[in-house]
Design an enzyme around this catalytic site. Structure first.
Site, PDB file in Angstrom:
ATOM      1  N   ARG A 144       0.824  -1.223   0.000  1.00  0.00           N
ATOM      2  CA  ARG A 144       0.000   0.000   0.000  1.00  0.00           C
ATOM      3  C   ARG A 144       0.859   1.275   0.000  1.00  0.00           C
ATOM      4  NH1 ARG A 144      -3.475   2.305   4.628  1.00  0.00           N
ATOM      5  NH2 ARG A 144      -5.371   3.157   3.704  1.00  0.00           N
ATOM      6  N   ILE A 201      -7.856   7.469   0.421  1.00  0.00           N
ATOM      7  CA  ILE A 201      -7.614   6.058   0.087  1.00  0.00           C
ATOM      8  C   ILE A 201      -8.378   5.277   1.146  1.00  0.00           C
ATOM      9  CG2 ILE A 201      -5.407   6.121   1.363  1.00  0.00           C
ATOM     10  CD1 ILE A 201      -4.385   3.840  -0.380  1.00  0.00           C
ATOM     11  N   SER A 202      -9.137   4.258   0.725  1.00  0.00           N
ATOM     12  CA  SER A 202      -9.988   3.524   1.668  1.00  0.00           C
ATOM     13  C   SER A 202      -9.155   2.736   2.664  1.00  0.00           C
ATOM     14  CB  SER A 202     -10.893   2.555   0.909  1.00  0.00           C
ATOM     15  OG  SER A 202     -11.535   3.211  -0.148  1.00  0.00           O
ATOM     16  N   GLN A 203      -9.833   2.368   3.741  1.00  0.00           N
ATOM     17  CA  GLN A 203      -9.241   1.517   4.774  1.00  0.00           C
ATOM     18  C   GLN A 203      -8.957   0.138   4.159  1.00  0.00           C
ATOM     19  OE1 GLN A 203     -12.015   1.651   7.920  1.00  0.00           O
ATOM     20  NE2 GLN A 203     -10.964   0.138   9.172  1.00  0.00           N
ATOM     21  N   PRO A 204      -7.777  -0.438   4.394  1.00  0.00           N
ATOM     22  CA  PRO A 204      -7.461  -1.736   3.778  1.00  0.00           C
ATOM     23  C   PRO A 204      -8.514  -2.817   4.035  1.00  0.00           C
ATOM     24  CG  PRO A 204      -5.506  -0.804   4.767  1.00  0.00           C
ATOM     25  CD  PRO A 204      -6.625   0.126   5.113  1.00  0.00           C
TER      26      PRO A 204
END
Ligand code: SAH
Length: 218
Positions: free
Chosen positions: A38, A64-67
């Site tokens: 990431r 950026i979204s949460q993994p």
């Protein structure tokens, strides 16, 4: 092992552990997320927090979204290696890079040209040759490349956009957040069958809104 290599291995283990503990259990998805670092998708000040299970700010006021949310959405999409996937909302490019490991081809669109350009550079540096990037208002889908086996929308609309439903193959799956942009939204999965669409509600989520038209940086 050197201290640095130890640290990287430890960080990766914690990252994968956090994903599993939040319900990302699909082995193919976990492998894809193990392979795609990431870090390169986050520039500047927040880069050092890339391995935390948190959404982070990126350029153009986006996130950026949460993994774990990336993992859960990818898992819900049930991607196979024969699938052509459309992603609406490239953002950093991280979600598209994960999809590139699972699908035959990924088209990813964003309304901000700058985000598309930066994501494209990362895809090139990682040699992800099956990802095509485009600057467009993704609520209209990509009529020239349609229909799609899978569609993922990573920005929230009040309802699933009609053109995206129309561009889904029969048997195809779309995963997207729906609801008011400033409230908690619901992640839903839409499956197209011979006569219409089935809807499953997955979980509450919070995404930036799906916005009409192109960004001003174009
Ligand atoms: N998937 C991304 C996170 C997306 S954030 C990642 O992995 O980093 C949501 C993105 O949707 C933002 O970059 C925003 O610019 C984009 N977006 C919002 N409305 C859009 C629209 N109508 N068409 C295309 N992109 C849109």
């Amino acid at each position: 092992m050197s201290d640095e290599a130890d640290k990287i291995a430890e960080r990766k283990m914690q990252f994968l552990f956090a994903l599993r503990s939040k319900g990302v259990t699909d082995a193919r998805v976990l492998t894809a997320m193990e392979r795609i670092d990431r870090g390169p998708f986050i520039r500047g000040y927040f880069a050092e927090r890339a391995y935390e299970d948190m959404p982070l700010p990126i350029a153009c006021g986006q996130t950026i979204s949460q993994p774990s949310v990336v993992g859960l959405m990818t898992q819900a999409l049930k991607v196979t290696n024969r699938d052509t996937v459309l992603e609406v909302g490239t953002g950093s490019g991280y979600q598209a890079a994960i999809l590139s490991q699972l699908a035959r081809r990924v088209y990813t669109v964003d309304r901000h040209k700058r985000l598309v350009r930066e994501a494209h550079e990362v895809f090139r540096s990682l040699n992800l040759t099956n990802v095509t990037t485009l600057t467009a208002d993704g609520s209209f889908g990509l009529p020239d490349q349609a229909p799609f086996d899978r569609i993922i929308v990573t920005a929230a609309a009040e309802d699933p956009p009609g053109p995206l439903l129309a561009q889904l193959k029969i048997g195809g799956i779309m995963v997207l957040p729906v609801g008011q942009s400033d409230a908690v939204q619901r992640l839903i999965r839409v499956t197209r069958n011979e006569s219409g669409f089935d809807y499953d509600e997955l979980r509450p989520v919070r995404f930036v809104p799906l916005v009409e038209g192109l960004g001003r940086d174009v």
